[in-house]
Design a protein around this motif. Structure first.
Motif, short mmCIF file in Angstrom:
data_model
loop_
_atom_site.label_atom_id
_atom_site.label_comp_id
_atom_site.label_asym_id
_atom_site.label_seq_id
_atom_site.Cartn_x
_atom_site.Cartn_y
_atom_site.Cartn_z
N LEU A 65 -13.43 -6.14 5.10
CA LEU A 65 -12.30 -6.22 5.14
C LEU A 65 -11.90 -6.82 7.24
N ASP A 66 -12.07 -7.05 8.12
CA ASP A 66 -11.36 -7.57 9.12
C ASP A 66 -11.31 -9.28 8.80
N ARG A 67 -12.09 -9.90 7.71
CA ARG A 67 -11.69 -10.89 7.69
C ARG A 67 -9.95 -10.96 7.04
N LEU A 68 -9.71 -10.07 6.81
CA LEU A 68 -8.29 -10.68 6.47
C LEU A 68 -7.10 -11.39 7.24
N ARG A 69 -7.94 -11.15 8.54
CA ARG A 69 -7.18 -11.83 10.07
C ARG A 69 -7.55 -12.81 9.77
N ALA A 70 -8.35 -13.78 9.48
CA ALA A 70 -8.98 -14.70 9.85
C ALA A 70 -8.64 -15.92 9.76
N TYR A 71 -8.78 -17.34 9.76
CA TYR A 71 -8.14 -18.47 8.94
C TYR A 71 -9.17 -18.86 8.01
N PRO A 72 -9.24 -19.84 7.23
CA PRO A 72 -9.88 -20.18 6.32
C PRO A 72 -11.24 -21.03 6.42
N SER B 236 -17.04 -18.85 5.67
CA SER B 236 -18.96 -19.88 4.86
C SER B 236 -17.99 -20.43 3.32
N GLY B 237 -18.00 -20.76 2.69
CA GLY B 237 -17.98 -21.91 1.41
C GLY B 237 -18.07 -20.85 0.92
N GLY B 238 -18.76 -19.94 0.72
CA GLY B 238 -18.87 -18.64 -0.30
C GLY B 238 -17.78 -17.95 -0.10
N MET B 239 -17.95 -16.75 0.95
CA MET B 239 -16.37 -15.91 1.78
C MET B 239 -14.99 -16.77 1.16
N ARG B 240 -15.13 -18.17 1.53
CA ARG B 240 -13.80 -19.08 1.30
C ARG B 240 -13.22 -18.54 -0.48
N GLN B 241 -14.04 -18.66 -1.04
CA GLN B 241 -14.60 -19.01 -2.52
C GLN B 241 -13.76 -17.97 -3.17
N THR C 69 3.41 -2.11 4.57
CA THR C 69 1.85 -1.22 3.81
C THR C 69 1.27 -1.37 3.21
N SER C 70 2.72 -1.15 2.05
CA SER C 70 1.52 -1.18 1.31
C SER C 70 1.19 -2.58 0.31
N ARG C 71 1.76 -3.29 0.61
CA ARG C 71 1.22 -5.05 1.43
C ARG C 71 -0.25 -5.37 1.64
N ARG C 72 -0.39 -4.58 2.93
CA ARG C 72 -1.46 -4.10 3.49
C ARG C 72 -2.71 -3.85 2.90
N GLU C 73 -2.19 -2.68 2.32
CA GLU C 73 -3.46 -2.01 1.17
C GLU C 73 -3.49 -2.32 -0.14
N ARG C 74 -3.21 -3.77 -0.62
CA ARG C 74 -3.25 -4.09 -1.73
C ARG C 74 -4.33 -5.33 -1.51
N GLY C 75 -4.12 -5.86 0.02
CA GLY C 75 -4.92 -7.35 0.34
C GLY C 75 -6.22 -6.15 0.49
N GLU C 76 -6.30 -4.91 1.09
CA GLU C 76 -7.34 -5.19 1.21
C GLU C 76 -8.30 -3.91 0.27
N GLU C 77 -7.48 -3.75 -0.59
CA GLU C 77 -7.49 -4.07 -1.67
C GLU C 77 -8.80 -5.20 -2.24
N LEU C 78 -8.41 -5.91 -2.60
CA LEU C 78 -8.44 -7.49 -3.10
C LEU C 78 -9.93 -7.00 -2.58
#
Lengths: 392, 344, 326
Positions: free
Chosen positions: A179-186, A190-195, A162-171
């Motif tokens: 936040l829903d993009r956390l589950r996405a593949y690279p 878009s290019g900017g989002m990936r960067q 849980t704490s790792r997931r929270e950290r991911g969302e925080e970042l």
């Protein structure tokens, strides 16, 4: 946003501030009364195979919270330098000599000497890197969260899921990705989002030094701008230092506290952005400045630099820039000039036109002795094994 | 490679392309070939492969002069082990195994290289055509090669050969070519697709170059290493398949080849009789030629995919120094794209 | 899902093409070998059998090519592959049904085993190019170039002929009856060791080499460098960043490899007299049993297509990019 008085991160930096690049941006620099070193690169020499010296006798100290820009053409050794600090050099590149000190409180760690386990612990928690192409730097078969998750888990086994997931969302919140993009593949971003995702991963463990290897070069100008603003805001918020490697002098003038111009593996000029803009000394820097238009600076004719950067395996004798330099003297063709630091400032230049022979700093001269091209040539053929041991 | 892509600068639409450019293109492709050849011979592995192959080619050419005995002549010396009279012993009917081996080399190599050449031509037409055409036509050609790729070759060859009234060299070549072209066509298509998007091809198209000229002067030289790799691969396929056919008795059993030797050895139960000198040499030859070709393919692979070259760099520090850093640091993006596309 | 659907369509189309090739080959070949052959059997087969053979091999020329083509499909869809001459009067489908399981178990298991071991070793060799194992690579090319059947011959010569360790031929001892008994399983295993070992040794180097090359290519990627910079453990980098990506083209190239495996195992069965489909094909070829030959081609093709489909399915599971492909 803080709105403090502009304070120099480096106390030695003269701040005349007549040609302000962007006063608003300057204000975001975290306050620090004195120059506190974070990373000190001492006389770093990186070689490809035998005889091709990509970085030669390089010295640089990066302060806490400071943004240092490393600028140069492709092949100037700037990326090699960035990789060397992370100890990511691959065969046939290897570090021939030099030290990289990393300061933690009162003690310093020699990055080039630490064992693998210690290096693994230092990486990412202290130093992180952002690559040029996020498309290539992100693992295509793992979700973004998994790529944040594994670095968190590798460095702190006690963290719960849980704490790792929270950290991911925080970042993700920090760098402005939904936040829903956390589950996405690279490939789904878009290019900017990936960067941005790459930057989020880099910030996962709150590193003190962020090495940026042309992080915005592959992006369009608008996205580039947004991400740079984002980076400056994050720096103000989190207080990390940045070593920003780019070929884009205009861009780096905008954000750096200090700039080192590299040519053929050597630092040829260093100073604050205003100094370089107002009073460039090395003909190469002048050439670079004349290659692009400035909005705020004095009007110049755009001329560019004739010729091409040299092949590092066959560097010309003397100053590597002399074949392209219209002011070259006889001495330029024979001897490599020393890097001369101006008394009481952080300005320095490696050029015979600017008193390289007369005002030798004691340290600089000793350092210079060690990397004469003739000496390198003599050592050829005997160093293949050394490369193996010093590579990552 | 970047040197070549830089060669074709955009030309205003409608400009006639003069002979000067044609000359430059010819020189470029020759330089390219020279570099390709140098890279091939630089690697120890590839060099070894070339030497082994050369020996076999010489045997194929001059085999009958080396051993003057007739491969089919019978003698009283039945099932004898290797001796000075019969270097590799004799068969159950007293035939000389060495003579058969030398004679069989010619037919085996002729059929394999012939089949591979025909297959490569088919692959070039369908692969490049499919890649360059695009659209429905390209899809159909791609679909066709994918079909032939998944249909298992040997059962098809067996069925084909089973119905063939004439089992001579030419029909064997055609059957092998017909079943062996698909793999080459697929990788050539992938390479052509990636080339089509490269700047110099786009520039040529914008300049109004004719399609066939673009195909011949811009695309063909760049797919040559891939085609060469496909050719070498098809030769291996043809040798193994041809020997398998002959072993099953589906070839012309009166023509000497390595496969027919194995057929006769099996039919006369050389195994049960312990006559190892009869069935070991032909298989060893097949393996050696296959290995030589595979080693040559290593070299071609290294050329096509520079990342694989790292191994060699490590061994030869001095040579590495001569490469520019850019070449080592940034593997050609387009080439790795090909590798990925080929893999798919 | 779109990807899977496209692949399904592709395989169905390929199957139709393969079966059509099967239909056209005897009709396009010069002369008509079937005519003369059937003449030999004309007195012995029932009119009904003759009719089905006519449908499959097109002896009634007055029907026209299209009429024959539909009659051919009708016969196939009823599972009617004609009558075997070799095993007269057994139906071809029955002969194939009896031999296919042997091949499926032997070749299927060996292929999977070879893929797994070869890929794993290739992954390790590719991780450190230039190491000791890397120098053995030229040797593996030798093993991948020699015909499987020849290696089988050598293996038979050494282990059965000279050492008498293992049986010479067959899939099980004729003294035991087929069933789930220990004696049968032991006997079957005893007979399978040599062909299985030959098959694995012959195919493993292909996977090893491919995986090694893909691994070397993958290790040059930025994401590997980033993983290293992240301070991940070597195992994690090798598995999740290296192998996980390097294996994808390997799975995708399964089709090409399978062709070789099928070719090799057909001959291997001949060498070991293993009563699988390859051995039966050999019998059919020797006896000019065209219905059986064609029936086997058909079944082998369908099985190979199915295996490819399974490989594609694995690919989709492993590569998120394939999943989203429109």
């Amino acid at each position: 946003m803080t709105n403090r008085e502009p304070v120099a991160a480096n106390s030695a930096l003269p701040r005349g501030a007549t040609i302000e690049v962007d006063p608003l941006r300057r204000n975001q620099r975290p306050a620090s009364d004195r120059f506190e070193p974070l990373v000190e690169i001492q006389h770093l020499t990186v070689e490809y195979g035998v005889g091709a010296v990509a970085v030669s006798g390089f010295d640089l100290t990066i302060g806490r919270g400071e943004i240092v820009g490393i600028v140069g053409e492709s092949g100037s050794g700037k990326s090699t330098l960035a990789y060397a600090v992370m100890r990511l050099l691959r065969e046939p590149a290897h570090i021939r000599e030099g030290r990289i000190l990393y300061y933690q409180g009162d003690s310093a760690t020699e990055l080039l000497a630490v064992e693998r386990d210690q290096l693994r612990a230092l990486r990412w928690s202290e130093l992180a890197i952002v690559f040029q192409s996020a498309m290539n730097a992100l693992n295509p078969v793992m979700t973004l969260h998994a790529q944040i998750d594994d670095v968190l888990r590798a460095h702190d086994r006690t963290l719960t899921r849980t704490s790792r997931r929270e950290r991911g969302e925080e970042l993700f919140k920090l760098v402005g990705i939904p936040l829903d993009r956390l589950r996405a593949y690279p490939h789904e971003l878009s290019g900017g989002m990936r960067q941005r995702a790459l930057i989020a991963i880099a910030l996962a463990l709150k590193p003190n030094l962020l090495i940026m290897d042309e992080p915005t070069t592959a992006l369009d100008v608008v996205t580039q701008r947004q991400i740079l603003d984002e980076l400056l805001r994050l720096r103000a918020e989190l207080g990390f230092s940045m070593m920003f490697v780019t070929h884009d002098l205009a861009l780096i003038m905008d954000i750096a506290d200090r700039i080192v111009v590299m040519y053929a593996g050597r630092a040829v000029e260093a100073g604050g952005p205003e100094d370089l803009l107002r009073d460039p000394r090395h003909p190469y820097t002048i050439g670079l400045l004349n290659s692009f238009p400035t909005v705020s600076g004095p009007k110049r004719r755009l001329t560019g630099i004739p010729g091409f950067p040299p092949n590092i395996a066959e560097l010309p004798q003397g100053c590597a820039f002399h074949p392209r330099c219209d002011r070259a003297l006889d001495v330029c063709r024979q001897q490599v000039p020393t890097f001369t630091v101006e008394e009481g400032s952080n300005r320095g230049v490696r050029c015979w036109l600017h008193g390289a022979s007369t005002t030798l700093g004691a340290e600089a001269s000793v350092a210079e002795e060690q990397c004469e091209p003739a000496k390198l040539a003599r050592n050829q053929g005997s160093d293949m094994d050394r490369g193996r041991s010093s590579g990552p | 490679m970047s040197a070549i892509s830089g060669g074709a600068a955009p030309v205003p639409v409608g400009t006639r392309v003069g002979s000067k450019k044609r000359y430059a293109a010819a020189r470029q492709s020759r330089d390219r070939f020279v570099r390709f050849w140098r890279r091939l011979t630089q690697s120890r592995k590839t060099f070894a492969g070339l030497v082994i192959l050369l020996i076999f080619l010489l045997i194929a050419l001059f085999g009958p002069w080396i051993d003057s005995q007739s491969p089919s002549a019978m003698s009283g010396a039945v099932l004898q082990g290797p001796s000075t009279a019969h270097w590799l012993g004799t068969t159950q009917t007293g035939q000389d195994v060495a003579a058969q081996l030398l004679d069989g080399t010619r037919f085996t190599l002729l059929v394999s290289f012939g089949a591979a050449a025909v297959a490569t031509v088919i692959a070039l037409i369908i692969g490049i055509g499919g890649g360059y055409l695009g659209g429905i036509g390209g899809e159909v050609l791609s679909m066709l090669s994918n079909c032939f790729l998944v249909i298992p070759a040997l059962p098809l060859v067996i069925v084909l050969a089973g119905y063939l009234p004439n089992k001579g060299g030419i029909s064997l070549i055609l059957v092998l070519a017909l079943t062996g072209w698909a793999w080459g066509a697929r990788i050539l298509r992938a390479q052509t697709l990636s080339l089509r998007r490269r700047d110099f091809v786009l520039a040529a198209r914008v300049a109004g170059e004719r399609s066939w000229r673009i195909l011949f002067s811009e695309i063909l030289p760049h797919v040559m290493p891939i085609a060469a790799s496909g050719f070498v691969f098809t030769v291996i396929f043809a040798i193994v398949t041809q020997s398998s056919l002959a072993f099953l008795g589906l070839g012309d059993v009166t023509t000497w080849s390595w496969g027919t030797m194995l057929y006769w050895a099996q039919n006369n139960s050389a195994l049960g009789l312990g006559a190892w000198w009869w069935f070991v040499p032909p298989g060893l030859c097949i393996g050696l030629v296959g290995m030589a070709l595979a080693l040559i393919n290593f070299g071609i692979d290294d050329f096509v995919n520079p990342r694989l070259r790292v191994t060699d760099l490590r061994r030869r520090g001095r040579r590495a120094a001569r490469l520019s850093v850019a070449e080592v640091l940034a593997p050609h993006a387009s080439d790795s794209a090909v590798v990925e596309a080929v893999g798919k | 899902m779109v990807y899977l659907l496209r692949r399904t369509v592709f395989y169905v189309l390929t199957a139709i093409i393969a079966l059509s090739i099967n239909f056209f080959i005897p009709r396009l070949m010069p002369g008509n070998p079937i005519d003369s052959l059937l003449a030999r059997f004309s007195g012995r087969v029932t009119p009904r059998t003759l009719a089905s053979l006519n449908a499959l091999f097109g002896l009634q020329h007055h029907e026209g090519l299209w009429g024959q083509y539909f009659a051919y499909w009708r016969a196939l869809l009823h599972g009617n592959l004609g009558i075997s001459f070799t095993y007269f009067p057994t139906a071809v489908s029955h002969v194939i049904g009896a031999s296919l399981p042997w091949t499926l178990v032997l070749v299927g298991l060996c292929t999977v085993l070879s893929f797994i071991v070869g890929t794993a070793v290739g992954c390790i060799v590719g991780w450190k190019p230039g190491s000791f194992l890397d120098n053995l690579l030229p040797l593996t090319t030798f093993f991948s170039s020699i015909p499987y059947f020849w290696l089988g011959l050598i293996a038979l010569f050494v282990f059965s002929g000279l050492l008498h360790w293992l049986p010479v031929s067959g899939a099980y001892d004729s003294s035991v009856s087929i069933g789930w008994t220990w004696s049968f399983i032991a006997s079957a295993l005893d007979h399978a060791i040599l062909p299985a070992a030959t098959l694995v040794i012959s195919t493993i180097s292909f996977w090893l080499l491919r995986m090694r090359n893909m691994m070397v290519t993958t290790l040059g990627e930025d994401y590997i460098l980033l993983a290293e910079a992240k301070g991940l453990s070597r195992m994690r980098i090798m598995a999740m960043y290296g192998a996980r990506n390097a294996i994808l083209p390997n799975i995708a190239s399964f089709a090409m490899a399978l062709g070789f495996v099928v070719t090799g195992s057909i001959l291997l069965e001949v060498v070991f007299s293993y009563p699988g489909i390859g051995f039966v094909l050999y019998q059919a070829v020797s006896n000019e049993d065209y219905p059986l030959m064609q029936g086997i081609f058909l079944v082998v093709t369908l099985v190979v297509l199915l295996a490819n489909f399974l490989a594609d399915f694995c690919y989709i599971l492993l590569d998120p990019r394939a999943r989203d492909e429109a």
